[in-house]
Design a protein around this motif. Structure first.
Motif, PDB file in Angstrom:
ATOM      1  N   LYS A   1     -71.552  14.323  18.400  1.00 19.56           N
ATOM      2  CA  LYS A   1     -70.798  13.329  17.642  1.00 19.56           C
ATOM      3  C   LYS A   1     -71.082  13.418  16.145  1.00 19.56           C
ATOM      4  CE  LYS A   1     -70.685  10.006  21.463  1.00 19.56           C
ATOM      5  NZ  LYS A   1     -71.050   8.634  21.909  1.00 19.56           N
ATOM      6  N   LYS A   2     -72.123  14.205  15.784  1.00 20.24           N
ATOM      7  CA  LYS A   2     -72.517  14.296  14.379  1.00 20.24           C
ATOM      8  C   LYS A   2     -72.620  15.755  13.935  1.00 20.24           C
ATOM      9  CE  LYS A   2     -75.432  10.148  14.792  1.00 20.24           C
ATOM     10  NZ  LYS A   2     -76.813   9.615  14.632  1.00 20.24           N
ATOM     11  N   ILE A   3     -72.430  15.966  12.639  1.00 24.37           N
ATOM     12  CA  ILE A   3     -72.728  17.240  11.993  1.00 24.37           C
ATOM     13  C   ILE A   3     -73.870  16.989  11.018  1.00 24.37           C
ATOM     14  CG2 ILE A   3     -71.865  19.077  10.483  1.00 24.37           C
ATOM     15  CD1 ILE A   3     -69.063  18.475  11.490  1.00 24.37           C
ATOM     16  N   THR A   4     -74.914  17.812  11.059  1.00 24.98           N
ATOM     17  CA  THR A   4     -76.058  17.603  10.178  1.00 24.98           C
ATOM     18  C   THR A   4     -76.325  18.836   9.325  1.00 24.98           C
ATOM     19  OG1 THR A   4     -77.663  18.363  11.832  1.00 24.98           O
ATOM     20  CG2 THR A   4     -77.146  16.015  11.807  1.00 24.98           C
ATOM     21  N   VAL A   5     -76.785  18.588   8.114  1.00 20.58           N
ATOM     22  CA  VAL A   5     -77.215  19.652   7.194  1.00 20.58           C
ATOM     23  C   VAL A   5     -78.616  19.292   6.721  1.00 20.58           C
ATOM     24  CG1 VAL A   5     -76.784  20.852   5.025  1.00 20.58           C
ATOM     25  CG2 VAL A   5     -74.863  20.137   6.437  1.00 20.58           C
ATOM     26  N   GLN A   6     -79.570  20.204   6.931  1.00 22.71           N
ATOM     27  CA  GLN A   6     -80.941  19.983   6.494  1.00 22.71           C
ATOM     28  C   GLN A   6     -81.312  21.044   5.457  1.00 22.71           C
ATOM     29  OE1 GLN A   6     -83.827  18.743   9.659  1.00 22.71           O
ATOM     30  NE2 GLN A   6     -82.247  19.508  11.049  1.00 22.71           N
ATOM     31  N   VAL A   7     -81.803  20.608   4.310  1.00 21.18           N
ATOM     32  CA  VAL A   7     -82.123  21.527   3.219  1.00 21.18           C
ATOM     33  C   VAL A   7     -83.606  21.868   3.260  1.00 21.18           C
ATOM     34  CG1 VAL A   7     -82.057  21.888   0.724  1.00 21.18           C
ATOM     35  CG2 VAL A   7     -80.279  20.527   1.835  1.00 21.18           C
TER      36      VAL A   7
ATOM     37  N   ILE B   1     -75.784  13.541   7.198  1.00 17.87           N
ATOM     38  CA  ILE B   1     -75.243  13.306   8.536  1.00 17.87           C
ATOM     39  C   ILE B   1     -73.781  12.894   8.399  1.00 17.87           C
ATOM     40  CG2 ILE B   1     -75.392  11.917  10.628  1.00 17.87           C
ATOM     41  CD1 ILE B   1     -78.347  11.576  10.116  1.00 17.87           C
ATOM     42  N   PHE B   2     -72.905  13.643   9.068  1.00 13.63           N
ATOM     43  CA  PHE B   2     -71.473  13.358   9.053  1.00 13.63           C
ATOM     44  C   PHE B   2     -71.062  12.853  10.431  1.00 13.63           C
ATOM     45  CE2 PHE B   2     -67.061  14.721   9.807  1.00 13.63           C
ATOM     46  CZ  PHE B   2     -66.427  14.090   8.745  1.00 13.63           C
ATOM     47  N   GLU B   3     -70.594  11.617  10.488  1.00 14.73           N
ATOM     48  CA  GLU B   3     -70.141  11.007  11.743  1.00 14.73           C
ATOM     49  C   GLU B   3     -68.693  11.424  11.993  1.00 14.73           C
ATOM     50  OE1 GLU B   3     -72.035   9.299  13.693  1.00 14.73           O
ATOM     51  OE2 GLU B   3     -73.752   8.743  12.435  1.00 14.73           O
ATOM     52  N   LYS B   4     -68.462  12.133  13.099  1.00 22.42           N
ATOM     53  CA  LYS B   4     -67.126  12.657  13.369  1.00 22.42           C
ATOM     54  C   LYS B   4     -66.108  11.555  13.645  1.00 22.42           C
ATOM     55  CE  LYS B   4     -68.684  17.063  15.364  1.00 22.42           C
ATOM     56  NZ  LYS B   4     -68.676  17.911  16.585  1.00 22.42           N
TER      57      LYS B   4
ATOM     58  N   GLY C   1     -65.860   9.497  10.101  1.00 19.78           N
ATOM     59  CA  GLY C   1     -65.893  10.260   8.850  1.00 19.78           C
ATOM     60  C   GLY C   1     -66.940   9.796   7.865  1.00 19.78           C
ATOM     61  N   ASN C   2     -67.918   9.005   8.329  1.00 20.37           N
ATOM     62  CA  ASN C   2     -68.955   8.493   7.434  1.00 20.37           C
ATOM     63  C   ASN C   2     -69.966   9.585   7.106  1.00 20.37           C
ATOM     64  OD1 ASN C   2     -70.257   6.488   5.926  1.00 20.37           O
ATOM     65  ND2 ASN C   2     -71.645   6.026   7.614  1.00 20.37           N
ATOM     66  N   LEU C   3     -70.310   9.741   5.831  1.00 21.68           N
ATOM     67  CA  LEU C   3     -71.260  10.757   5.367  1.00 21.68           C
ATOM     68  C   LEU C   3     -72.436  10.072   4.691  1.00 21.68           C
ATOM     69  CD1 LEU C   3     -71.805  13.820   4.987  1.00 21.68           C
ATOM     70  CD2 LEU C   3     -70.551  13.681   2.836  1.00 21.68           C
TER      71      LEU C   3
END
Length: 367
Positions: free
Chosen positions: A227-233, A266-269, A272-274
């Motif tokens: 349900k989420k897309i995540t990006v970790q730096v 964190i992007f909520e599919k 659309g919350n980022l």
């Protein structure tokens, strides 16, 4: 036994074990992963062969039935008009002969068309290895797809020498050669990116979210079932934004975020919350923090917090006047950042929370 000391590009391409490993099917992952450590002089040939094998498996772009039907109708319409002009058909009395002629003509064209397709496939398959450099040149700009159907990480080296560790059940689509103003790839699943710094930005498209960098290390997780897309730096700086942000006046919605080391998006599919937060286990970015433990003897808490902020690269917000008289004696070494914060907050009657990719520390309130 194979003599890898004499291997050239074509030898790697013809090596079945190497091809299987590149495509994520082999059983000698450890061997090929450490190959360049044992044969560093073979790096150029190794990487060229790896890129060619990936480029030879282009992502298919089939025509739909509607497109095929439309093109066929246009072709037949033009061909019929041409036959009428050349054959001199006129009047109802000639329709029967004209129909028989068209049927024979159409059958012949179909047979020739099928033969051409068959011969094209046959010769392209036979010439694939022999014409490797020329074939690779012709693929510039076309998308290559690499899938990882194995149970271990799959290393993918891109044309600009950037590397991607592709997680199991993930796939990556990318040009065989980057061109234009941006280096663009498409990820479904999870990939750990180590991007070489160049003038063109590096863009990772994952559904409705885009990650943009110049050169850094980061991890993107975008499985279709999640349900989420995540990006970790992990290091450097990353820009994360929605693919098509709507610019609406007075809209308070966040369209893009800037992430630094140890921060995550964190992007909520569904809505659309980022949002911005921290990675699960922040790692020190300062060399001093890795070399020695944090040893404090009656040191004011604000001094310790500023040192942690520098070591981990994460902003720590607190009221310095509130904690100036709070002295701490402690040795902080192998604990995670969150464990360090728990100990410091317990010793100073404070609490902390993560807000917008920062750590906010405040005094406990008692009722």
């Amino acid at each position: 036994m194979k003599n890898y000391n004499t291997y050239k590009v074509e030898d790697f391409i013809q090596d079945e074990e190497f091809r299987d490993w590149v495509q994520g099917r082999g059983h000698r992952d450890a061997f090929w992963r450490s190959f360049l450590q044992n044969y560093p002089e073979k790096r150029a040939a190794f990487q060229q062969a790896e890129q060619f094998i990936r480029a030879a498996h282009l992502a298919p772009e089939p025509l739909s039935e509607a497109e095929i039907r439309k093109e066929t109708e246009k072709f037949i319409e033009k061909a019929t008009a041409y036959i009428d002009d050349r054959s001199g058909f006129s009047g109802p009395s000639q329709y029967e002969n004209r129909g028989a002629y068209l049927l024979r003509w159409g059958t012949a064209v179909a047979a020739v068309f099928a033969l051409v397709i068959g011969l094209g496939w046959h010769f392209s398959a036979r010439k694939q290895v022999a014409a490797a450099p020329r074939f690779a040149d012709s693929l510039a700009g076309q998308l290559v797809e690499t899938r990882n159907d194995s149970h271990h990480l799959l290393r993918v080296v891109l044309n600009d020498s950037s590397e991607v560790l592709l997680s199991p059940q993930s796939r990556l689509r990318y040009p065989s050669r980057f061109s234009g103003n941006a280096r663009t790839v498409y990820l479904q699943g999870e990939g750990s990116f180590s991007v070489k710094r160049q003038g063109q930005p590096f863009m990772v498209y994952t559904g409705d979210m885009v990650t943009k960098v110049l050169g850094t290390r980061f991890v993107v997780k975008a499985f279709e079932k999640d349900k989420k897309i995540t990006v970790q730096v992990l290091s450097g700086k990353v820009s994360v934004y929605k693919k098509k942000p709507e610019r609406i006046p007075d809209n308070k919605e966040v369209n893009g975020l800037i992430l630094n080391a140890n921060q995550a998006a964190i992007f909520e599919k569904n809505d659309g919350n980022l949002t911005k937060t921290l990675v699960a286990n922040p790692a020190p970015i300062a060399k001093r923090a890795k070399a020695a433990p944090f040893i404090y003897d009656e040191v004011p808490l604000p001094v310790i917090l500023k040192e942690l902020e520098t070591s981990y690269g994460i902003p720590i917000q607190f009221d310095e006047q509130t904690f100036h008289a709070c002295n701490i004696t402690a040795i902080l070494s192998s604990e995670s950042l969150y464990e360090k914060l728990d100990l410091l907050c317990k010793a100073s009657s404070a609490t902390y929370e993560i807000t917008d990719g920062q750590i906010v520390i405040s005094r406990k309130t008692y009722r």
